[in-house]
Write a protein that holds these residues in place. Structure first.
Motif, PDB file in Angstrom:
ATOM      1  N   GLN A  17       0.735  -1.228  -0.083  1.00  0.00           N
ATOM      2  CA  GLN A  17      -0.307   0.099  -0.006  1.00  0.00           C
ATOM      3  C   GLN A  17       0.730   1.154  -0.048  1.00  0.00           C
ATOM      4  O   GLN A  17       1.794   1.233   0.653  1.00  0.00           O
ATOM      5  N   THR A  18       0.472   2.268  -0.821  1.00  0.00           N
ATOM      6  CA  THR A  18       1.264   3.407  -0.827  1.00  0.00           C
ATOM      7  C   THR A  18       0.397   4.521  -0.392  1.00  0.00           C
ATOM      8  O   THR A  18      -0.849   4.735  -0.822  1.00  0.00           O
ATOM      9  N   PHE A  19       1.058   5.529   0.466  1.00  0.00           N
ATOM     10  CA  PHE A  19       0.263   6.676   1.115  1.00  0.00           C
ATOM     11  C   PHE A  19       1.029   7.618   0.442  1.00  0.00           C
ATOM     12  O   PHE A  19       2.295   7.935   0.870  1.00  0.00           O
ATOM     13  N   LEU A  20       0.470   9.104   0.206  1.00  0.00           N
ATOM     14  CA  LEU A  20       1.035  10.038  -0.318  1.00  0.00           C
ATOM     15  C   LEU A  20       1.349  11.111   1.042  1.00  0.00           C
ATOM     16  O   LEU A  20       0.247  11.206   1.802  1.00  0.00           O
ATOM     17  N   PHE A  21       2.596  11.535   1.367  1.00  0.00           N
ATOM     18  CA  PHE A  21       2.656  12.111   2.338  1.00  0.00           C
ATOM     19  C   PHE A  21       3.474  13.420   2.207  1.00  0.00           C
ATOM     20  O   PHE A  21       4.526  13.336   1.491  1.00  0.00           O
ATOM     21  N   GLY A  22       3.425  14.548   2.946  1.00  0.00           N
ATOM     22  CA  GLY A  22       4.229  15.695   2.822  1.00  0.00           C
ATOM     23  C   GLY A  22       4.168  16.215   4.362  1.00  0.00           C
ATOM     24  O   GLY A  22       3.236  16.295   5.093  1.00  0.00           O
ATOM     25  N   CYS A  23       5.357  16.919   4.578  1.00  0.00           N
ATOM     26  CA  CYS A  23       5.424  17.839   5.701  1.00  0.00           C
ATOM     27  C   CYS A  23       6.230  18.973   5.428  1.00  0.00           C
ATOM     28  O   CYS A  23       7.263  19.041   4.634  1.00  0.00           O
ATOM     29  N   GLU A  24       6.230  19.961   6.624  1.00  0.00           N
ATOM     30  CA  GLU A  24       7.072  21.110   6.403  1.00  0.00           C
ATOM     31  C   GLU A  24       7.924  20.855   7.539  1.00  0.00           C
ATOM     32  O   GLU A  24       7.537  20.901   8.677  1.00  0.00           O
ATOM     33  N   LEU A  25       9.206  20.997   7.298  1.00  0.00           N
ATOM     34  CA  LEU A  25      10.254  21.030   8.302  1.00  0.00           C
ATOM     35  C   LEU A  25      10.485  22.500   8.628  1.00  0.00           C
ATOM     36  O   LEU A  25      10.764  23.441   7.717  1.00  0.00           O
ATOM     37  N   LYS A  26      10.971  22.742   9.837  1.00  0.00           N
ATOM     38  CA  LYS A  26      11.282  24.004  10.450  1.00  0.00           C
ATOM     39  C   LYS A  26      12.478  23.768  11.360  1.00  0.00           C
ATOM     40  O   LYS A  26      12.610  22.426  11.875  1.00  0.00           O
ATOM     41  N   ALA A  27      13.325  24.786  11.308  1.00  0.00           N
ATOM     42  CA  ALA A  27      14.608  24.728  12.118  1.00  0.00           C
ATOM     43  C   ALA A  27      13.993  24.448  13.761  1.00  0.00           C
ATOM     44  O   ALA A  27      12.954  24.908  14.228  1.00  0.00           O
ATOM     45  N   GLU A  28      15.011  23.785  14.415  1.00  0.00           N
ATOM     46  CA  GLU A  28      14.820  23.513  15.832  1.00  0.00           C
ATOM     47  C   GLU A  28      13.627  22.497  16.071  1.00  0.00           C
ATOM     48  O   GLU A  28      13.058  22.347  17.123  1.00  0.00           O
ATOM     49  N   LYS A  29      12.997  21.812  14.980  1.00  0.00           N
ATOM     50  CA  LYS A  29      11.914  20.970  15.186  1.00  0.00           C
ATOM     51  C   LYS A  29      12.021  19.670  14.279  1.00  0.00           C
ATOM     52  O   LYS A  29      12.656  19.783  13.204  1.00  0.00           O
ATOM     53  N   GLU A  30      11.888  18.789  15.019  1.00  0.00           N
ATOM     54  CA  GLU A  30      12.061  17.269  14.420  1.00  0.00           C
ATOM     55  C   GLU A  30      10.806  16.885  13.938  1.00  0.00           C
ATOM     56  O   GLU A  30       9.706  16.981  14.526  1.00  0.00           O
ATOM     57  N   TYR A  31      10.784  15.833  13.029  1.00  0.00           N
ATOM     58  CA  TYR A  31       9.655  15.277  12.461  1.00  0.00           C
ATOM     59  C   TYR A  31      10.063  13.657  12.532  1.00  0.00           C
ATOM     60  O   TYR A  31      11.101  13.294  12.076  1.00  0.00           O
ATOM     61  N   GLN A  32       9.217  12.778  13.148  1.00  0.00           N
ATOM     62  CA  GLN A  32       9.315  11.554  13.281  1.00  0.00           C
ATOM     63  C   GLN A  32       8.468  10.823  12.312  1.00  0.00           C
ATOM     64  O   GLN A  32       7.222  11.009  12.560  1.00  0.00           O
ATOM     65  N   PHE A  33       8.845   9.785  11.522  1.00  0.00           N
ATOM     66  CA  PHE A  33       8.031   9.067  10.848  1.00  0.00           C
ATOM     67  C   PHE A  33       7.718   7.963  11.611  1.00  0.00           C
ATOM     68  O   PHE A  33       8.801   6.946  11.707  1.00  0.00           O
ATOM     69  N   LYS A  34       6.724   7.393  12.230  1.00  0.00           N
ATOM     70  CA  LYS A  34       6.692   6.498  13.051  1.00  0.00           C
ATOM     71  C   LYS A  34       5.259   5.243  12.573  1.00  0.00           C
ATOM     72  O   LYS A  34       4.475   5.983  11.958  1.00  0.00           O
ATOM     73  N   VAL A  35       5.345   4.325  12.994  1.00  0.00           N
ATOM     74  CA  VAL A  35       4.432   3.209  12.372  1.00  0.00           C
ATOM     75  C   VAL A  35       3.990   2.442  13.625  1.00  0.00           C
ATOM     76  O   VAL A  35       4.841   2.180  14.651  1.00  0.00           O
ATOM     77  N   ASP A  36       2.698   2.072  13.925  1.00  0.00           N
ATOM     78  CA  ASP A  36       2.323   1.399  14.926  1.00  0.00           C
ATOM     79  C   ASP A  36       2.209  -0.034  14.623  1.00  0.00           C
ATOM     80  O   ASP A  36       1.896  -0.923  15.667  1.00  0.00           O
ATOM     81  N   ASP A  37       2.366  -0.567  13.370  1.00  0.00           N
ATOM     82  CA  ASP A  37       2.183  -1.899  13.134  1.00  0.00           C
ATOM     83  C   ASP A  37       3.458  -2.412  12.938  1.00  0.00           C
ATOM     84  O   ASP A  37       4.560  -2.258  12.169  1.00  0.00           O
ATOM     85  N   GLU A  38       3.912  -3.505  13.756  1.00  0.00           N
ATOM     86  CA  GLU A  38       5.139  -3.964  13.843  1.00  0.00           C
ATOM     87  C   GLU A  38       5.410  -5.584  12.957  1.00  0.00           C
ATOM     88  O   GLU A  38       6.220  -6.029  12.852  1.00  0.00           O
ATOM     89  N   GLU A  39       4.048  -5.898  12.594  1.00  0.00           N
ATOM     90  CA  GLU A  39       3.739  -7.075  11.963  1.00  0.00           C
ATOM     91  C   GLU A  39       4.385  -7.092  10.465  1.00  0.00           C
ATOM     92  O   GLU A  39       4.981  -8.033   9.822  1.00  0.00           O
ATOM     93  N   ASN A  40       4.126  -5.781   9.655  1.00  0.00           N
ATOM     94  CA  ASN A  40       4.519  -5.520   8.488  1.00  0.00           C
ATOM     95  C   ASN A  40       5.645  -4.737   8.097  1.00  0.00           C
ATOM     96  O   ASN A  40       6.091  -4.042   9.049  1.00  0.00           O
ATOM     97  N   GLU A  41       6.324  -5.046   7.208  1.00  0.00           N
ATOM     98  CA  GLU A  41       7.568  -4.016   6.478  1.00  0.00           C
ATOM     99  C   GLU A  41       7.085  -2.931   6.108  1.00  0.00           C
ATOM    100  O   GLU A  41       5.980  -2.707   5.488  1.00  0.00           O
ATOM    101  N   HIS A  42       7.810  -1.534   6.530  1.00  0.00           N
ATOM    102  CA  HIS A  42       7.429  -0.330   6.138  1.00  0.00           C
ATOM    103  C   HIS A  42       8.669   0.114   5.599  1.00  0.00           C
ATOM    104  O   HIS A  42       9.826  -0.274   5.760  1.00  0.00           O
ATOM    105  N   GLN A  43       8.363   1.067   4.526  1.00  0.00           N
ATOM    106  CA  GLN A  43       9.235   1.759   3.695  1.00  0.00           C
ATOM    107  C   GLN A  43       8.996   3.168   3.674  1.00  0.00           C
ATOM    108  O   GLN A  43       7.865   3.403   3.329  1.00  0.00           O
ATOM    109  N   LEU A  44       9.957   4.187   3.737  1.00  0.00           N
ATOM    110  CA  LEU A  44       9.652   5.402   3.751  1.00  0.00           C
ATOM    111  C   LEU A  44      10.593   5.703   2.259  1.00  0.00           C
ATOM    112  O   LEU A  44      11.751   5.831   2.178  1.00  0.00           O
TER     113      LEU A  44
END
Length: 97
Positions: A17-44
């Protein structure tokens, strides 16, 4: 129980399954790509990194951090951008699995 096994076989192979995603990164702020599903393989898959119109003309560094095979955090620089020199870069589908 046999019925559920037959139902799974009749569905055929599971498709990614493919999901389109975007985010705006700003100085001094991190963004984390997290998944709640540990059973399947995930790819960013990263395609493009670009500076916004209001970005200052200074060096902007985008990096990814993940755990190595021993569980230690490691960082990789994905792009270094400056508005007057290189405001955008195509990563050509850089993939993290």
């Amino acid at each position: 129980m046999e019925d559920s096994a037959m139902d799974m076989e009749s569905m055929g192979p599971l498709r990614p399954q493919t999901f389109l995603f975007g985010c705006e990164l700003k100085a001094e702020k991190e963004y984390q790509f997290k998944v709640d599903d540990e059973e399947n393989e995930h790819q960013l898959s990263l395609r493009t990194v670009t500076l916004g119109a209001g970005a200052k003309d200074e060096l902007h560094v985008v990096e990814a951090e993940a755990l190595d095979y021993e569980g230690n955090p490691t960082k990789v620089v994905l792009a270094s951008l400056k508005m007057s020199v290189q405001p955008t870069v195509s990563l050509g589908g850089f993939e993290i699995t």
